[in-house]
Design a protein around this motif. Sequence first.
Motif, PDB file in Angstrom:
ATOM      1  N   TYR A 328      11.764  -3.560  -1.464  1.00 25.00           N
ATOM      2  CA  TYR A 328      11.511  -1.919  -1.158  1.00 25.00           C
ATOM      3  C   TYR A 328      12.502  -1.477  -2.803  1.00 25.00           C
ATOM      4  CZ  TYR A 328       9.639  -1.986   2.963  1.00 25.00           C
ATOM      5  OH  TYR A 328       8.497  -2.012   4.233  1.00 25.00           O
ATOM      6  N   ASP A 329      12.007  -0.922  -3.397  1.00 26.09           N
ATOM      7  CA  ASP A 329      12.799  -0.424  -4.580  1.00 26.09           C
ATOM      8  C   ASP A 329      12.790   1.405  -4.976  1.00 26.09           C
ATOM      9  OD1 ASP A 329      14.800   0.066  -7.033  1.00 26.09           O
ATOM     10  OD2 ASP A 329      13.801  -1.397  -7.925  1.00 26.09           O
ATOM     11  N   TRP A 330      13.153   1.648  -5.697  1.00 30.23           N
ATOM     12  CA  TRP A 330      12.357   3.513  -6.066  1.00 30.23           C
ATOM     13  C   TRP A 330      12.190   3.729  -4.987  1.00 30.23           C
ATOM     14  CZ3 TRP A 330       7.508   3.065  -9.867  1.00 30.23           C
ATOM     15  CH2 TRP A 330       8.448   2.475 -10.725  1.00 30.23           C
ATOM     16  N   GLY A 331      13.926   3.923  -3.515  1.00 33.64           N
ATOM     17  CA  GLY A 331      14.044   4.647  -2.287  1.00 33.64           C
ATOM     18  C   GLY A 331      12.347   4.938  -1.987  1.00 33.64           C
ATOM     19  N   GLY A 332      12.054   3.511  -1.442  1.00 31.45           N
ATOM     20  CA  GLY A 332      10.905   3.559  -1.223  1.00 31.45           C
ATOM     21  C   GLY A 332       9.321   3.208  -1.988  1.00 31.45           C
ATOM     22  N   GLY A 333       9.777   4.292  -3.450  1.00 32.51           N
ATOM     23  CA  GLY A 333       8.236   3.755  -3.921  1.00 32.51           C
ATOM     24  C   GLY A 333       7.173   3.023  -4.328  1.00 32.51           C
ATOM     25  N   LEU A 334       8.462   1.811  -4.602  1.00 31.63           N
ATOM     26  CA  LEU A 334       7.890   0.472  -5.425  1.00 31.63           C
ATOM     27  C   LEU A 334       8.425  -0.757  -3.829  1.00 31.63           C
ATOM     28  CD1 LEU A 334       7.482  -0.963  -8.085  1.00 31.63           C
ATOM     29  CD2 LEU A 334       9.842  -1.351  -8.689  1.00 31.63           C
ATOM     30  N   ILE A 335       7.457  -1.460  -4.126  1.00 34.69           N
ATOM     31  CA  ILE A 335       7.006  -2.487  -3.035  1.00 34.69           C
ATOM     32  C   ILE A 335       6.467  -3.211  -3.808  1.00 34.69           C
ATOM     33  CG2 ILE A 335       5.938  -3.490  -0.422  1.00 34.69           C
ATOM     34  CD1 ILE A 335       5.544  -0.414  -0.081  1.00 34.69           C
ATOM     35  N   TRP A 336       7.595  -4.822  -3.851  1.00 41.70           N
ATOM     36  CA  TRP A 336       7.491  -5.901  -4.028  1.00 41.70           C
ATOM     37  C   TRP A 336       6.991  -6.984  -2.351  1.00 41.70           C
ATOM     38  CZ3 TRP A 336       6.767  -6.841  -9.161  1.00 41.70           C
ATOM     39  CH2 TRP A 336       7.270  -6.405 -10.636  1.00 41.70           C
ATOM     40  N   ALA A 337       5.749  -7.209  -2.815  1.00 40.80           N
ATOM     41  CA  ALA A 337       5.081  -7.769  -1.252  1.00 40.80           C
ATOM     42  C   ALA A 337       4.441  -9.542  -2.477  1.00 40.80           C
ATOM     43  CB  ALA A 337       4.018  -6.968  -1.368  1.00 40.80           C
ATOM     44  N   ALA A 338       5.618 -10.624  -1.395  1.00 43.02           N
ATOM     45  CA  ALA A 338       5.233 -11.513  -1.536  1.00 43.02           C
ATOM     46  C   ALA A 338       3.887 -12.726  -0.688  1.00 43.02           C
ATOM     47  CB  ALA A 338       6.488 -12.796  -1.796  1.00 43.02           C
ATOM     48  N   LEU A 339       3.284 -12.763  -0.274  1.00 41.22           N
ATOM     49  CA  LEU A 339       1.901 -13.230   0.640  1.00 41.22           C
ATOM     50  C   LEU A 339       1.462 -14.246   0.538  1.00 41.22           C
ATOM     51  CD1 LEU A 339       0.012  -9.516   0.402  1.00 41.22           C
ATOM     52  CD2 LEU A 339       2.075  -9.779   1.596  1.00 41.22           C
ATOM     53  N   PRO A 340       1.287 -14.697   1.659  1.00 39.01           N
ATOM     54  CA  PRO A 340       1.482 -16.626   1.465  1.00 39.01           C
ATOM     55  C   PRO A 340       0.049 -16.716   0.544  1.00 39.01           C
ATOM     56  CG  PRO A 340       1.890 -15.607   3.833  1.00 39.01           C
ATOM     57  CD  PRO A 340       1.548 -14.024   3.062  1.00 39.01           C
ATOM     58  N   PRO A 341      -0.460 -17.952   0.147  1.00 38.15           N
ATOM     59  CA  PRO A 341      -1.455 -17.961  -0.513  1.00 38.15           C
ATOM     60  C   PRO A 341      -2.761 -17.995  -0.189  1.00 38.15           C
ATOM     61  CG  PRO A 341       0.326 -19.800  -1.200  1.00 38.15           C
ATOM     62  CD  PRO A 341       0.875 -18.841   0.230  1.00 38.15           C
ATOM     63  N   LYS A 342      -4.170 -17.446  -0.547  1.00 42.75           N
ATOM     64  CA  LYS A 342      -4.998 -17.165   0.305  1.00 42.75           C
ATOM     65  C   LYS A 342      -6.333 -16.670  -0.848  1.00 42.75           C
ATOM     66  CE  LYS A 342      -7.486 -14.545   3.478  1.00 42.75           C
ATOM     67  NZ  LYS A 342      -7.221 -12.247   4.592  1.00 42.75           N
ATOM     68  N   PRO A 343      -7.106 -17.440  -1.059  1.00 43.95           N
ATOM     69  CA  PRO A 343      -7.991 -17.110  -1.802  1.00 43.95           C
ATOM     70  C   PRO A 343      -8.179 -15.937  -3.059  1.00 43.95           C
ATOM     71  CG  PRO A 343      -8.997 -18.915  -0.735  1.00 43.95           C
ATOM     72  CD  PRO A 343      -7.714 -18.019  -0.238  1.00 43.95           C
ATOM     73  N   ASP A 344      -8.067 -14.822  -1.935  1.00 41.75           N
ATOM     74  CA  ASP A 344      -7.965 -13.562  -2.491  1.00 41.75           C
ATOM     75  C   ASP A 344      -7.182 -12.511  -2.504  1.00 41.75           C
ATOM     76  OD1 ASP A 344      -7.624 -13.035   0.490  1.00 41.75           O
ATOM     77  OD2 ASP A 344      -9.358 -11.713   0.717  1.00 41.75           O
ATOM     78  N   ALA A 345      -5.919 -13.113  -2.351  1.00 45.61           N
ATOM     79  CA  ALA A 345      -4.076 -13.554  -1.931  1.00 45.61           C
ATOM     80  C   ALA A 345      -3.755 -11.048  -1.557  1.00 45.61           C
ATOM     81  CB  ALA A 345      -3.625 -12.379  -3.179  1.00 45.61           C
ATOM     82  N   HIS A 346      -4.453 -11.632  -0.131  1.00 44.77           N
ATOM     83  CA  HIS A 346      -4.893 -10.233   0.502  1.00 44.77           C
ATOM     84  C   HIS A 346      -5.400  -9.116   0.420  1.00 44.77           C
ATOM     85  CE1 HIS A 346      -2.822 -12.531   3.766  1.00 44.77           C
ATOM     86  NE2 HIS A 346      -1.996 -14.246   2.554  1.00 44.77           N
ATOM     87  N   ALA A 347      -6.170  -9.345  -0.833  1.00 44.16           N
ATOM     88  CA  ALA A 347      -6.683  -7.779  -1.884  1.00 44.16           C
ATOM     89  C   ALA A 347      -7.259  -6.659  -1.781  1.00 44.16           C
ATOM     90  CB  ALA A 347      -7.459  -8.722  -3.188  1.00 44.16           C
ATOM     91  N   PRO A 348      -7.865  -7.688  -0.366  1.00 35.40           N
ATOM     92  CA  PRO A 348      -8.397  -6.008   0.467  1.00 35.40           C
ATOM     93  C   PRO A 348      -7.762  -5.021   0.912  1.00 35.40           C
ATOM     94  CG  PRO A 348      -9.750  -8.246   0.638  1.00 35.40           C
ATOM     95  CD  PRO A 348      -9.119  -8.529   0.466  1.00 35.40           C
ATOM     96  N   SER A 349      -6.573  -6.107   1.957  1.00 35.71           N
ATOM     97  CA  SER A 349      -5.679  -4.977   2.614  1.00 35.71           C
ATOM     98  C   SER A 349      -4.543  -4.707   1.914  1.00 35.71           C
ATOM     99  CB  SER A 349      -4.510  -6.089   3.725  1.00 35.71           C
ATOM    100  OG  SER A 349      -4.029  -5.969   4.622  1.00 35.71           O
ATOM    101  N   VAL A 350      -3.943  -5.659   0.894  1.00 35.93           N
ATOM    102  CA  VAL A 350      -3.206  -4.977   0.471  1.00 35.93           C
ATOM    103  C   VAL A 350      -3.854  -2.969  -0.367  1.00 35.93           C
ATOM    104  CG1 VAL A 350      -2.027  -4.849  -1.751  1.00 35.93           C
ATOM    105  CG2 VAL A 350      -2.190  -6.621  -0.493  1.00 35.93           C
ATOM    106  N   ARG A 351      -4.791  -3.742  -0.840  1.00 36.84           N
ATOM    107  CA  ARG A 351      -5.721  -2.335  -1.828  1.00 36.84           C
ATOM    108  C   ARG A 351      -5.860  -1.416  -1.024  1.00 36.84           C
ATOM    109  NH1 ARG A 351      -7.578  -4.931  -6.571  1.00 36.84           N
ATOM    110  NH2 ARG A 351      -4.954  -4.407  -7.869  1.00 36.84           N
TER     111      ARG A 351
END
Length: 411
Positions: A328-351
């Motif tokens: 977390y950066d920006w007091g929680g306003g920015l999240i960098w997330a490294a997620l396990p490899p997957k064909p859709d990069a977990h896009a549905p859940s992230v979005r």
Amino acid sequence: MDTLKVRDAKDVEEVVRAAIANEQPLEIIGHGSMRSIGHAMATNAVLDVSALNAVTSYEPNELIVTLQAGAPVADVLSLIDAKNQQFAFEPVNTAPLLGTPLSGTIGGMIAAGLAGPRRIKAGGARDHLLGAHAVSGFGDSFKTGGKVVKNVTGYDLCKLLAGSWGTLSVMTEVTLKVMPKPEAERTLLLRGLDDAAANKAMTAALGSPYDVSGAAHLPKSALRTRTDGLGDIAGQGEAVTVLRLEGITASASHRAGSLRELLAPFGAATLIEDAASSMLWSAIRDVLPFAAGGALGDWPVWRIVCPPASGAVLGAQLARETGGDVIYDWGGGLIWAALPPKPDAHAPSVRQRADAVGGHATLIRATEDVRRVVDVFHPQAPGVAALSERVRASFDPKSILNRGRLRRATA
């Protein structure tokens, strides 16, 4: 692939006009350090501006520097550092994250618009861009802004260029505001907080009168290693919450003492100073825990911007559901997330999670196969998308510049 190296703005005009006449879209590059962010472009011609690399003027007393777009960021930072100045928005160096050479250009820095930890205090790249010379998708040169801070008499077009990823124009020269480097830097460290408690601590610090210029949290992680650029600070995989204060030495030290008292309910804060503090914040800025050469180097990395109050819940849910790791950066306003490899990069859940709190998520690092099936940039609401398209078409009606970079081609 045809690569067209230009020598000046006139060359850029000629190349763009020829591209329009031949209906041949162009990929715009400086050193190509961020080519892997975005979608594959629908072109086999490259417009290379790396030879436009001069420092046009630098006036340290006026806090202004004018540069050609191909000037290497590292060289410019060395130049202004020699006068004890800096870009206050702390531009992110994506090279460690993407695994590319250290070779970003000023044009790429503005086009990407990625700001570091001090954004919460100093604003983003667009807030420090005073003016620009550029060539539109009509093949015409234009100038926007100027060389003084109060220069706006109408549309402030240069703000649109920041974060446009080269889809509106080819920048040839930019004027940026620089700021004096602070005399001293103090960072308070709180250890062992969970995400929710860290969010409360950062909120308390940022809401205090002590002028905090950085607030970040690295949760406890079994995935990160001691080689993640943080040295011994987070070497045991324990959670660390960090808060930065800058200014003249007496002020920074006094405010650090007062902030330590304010944060006492969250635990005893330890202090690091100056060079050690600077190294820590560089590692956070450049997301070194998720570097391409590190333990999570093969994992896709998301950049999620959301309301700071929602950050801890969103990040913790993502990490728990996917088995991934977050910072977390920006007091929680920015999240960098490294997620396990997957064909859709977990896009549905992230979005879905980003949408639920009014945030947005960008897939900064992923393989080309993943970027073919996932929207790299957050899909816009229909009204916003229509407005964005009207703006783009007013600069580049035939979509000659970086066609397809921001939107995935659909069959």
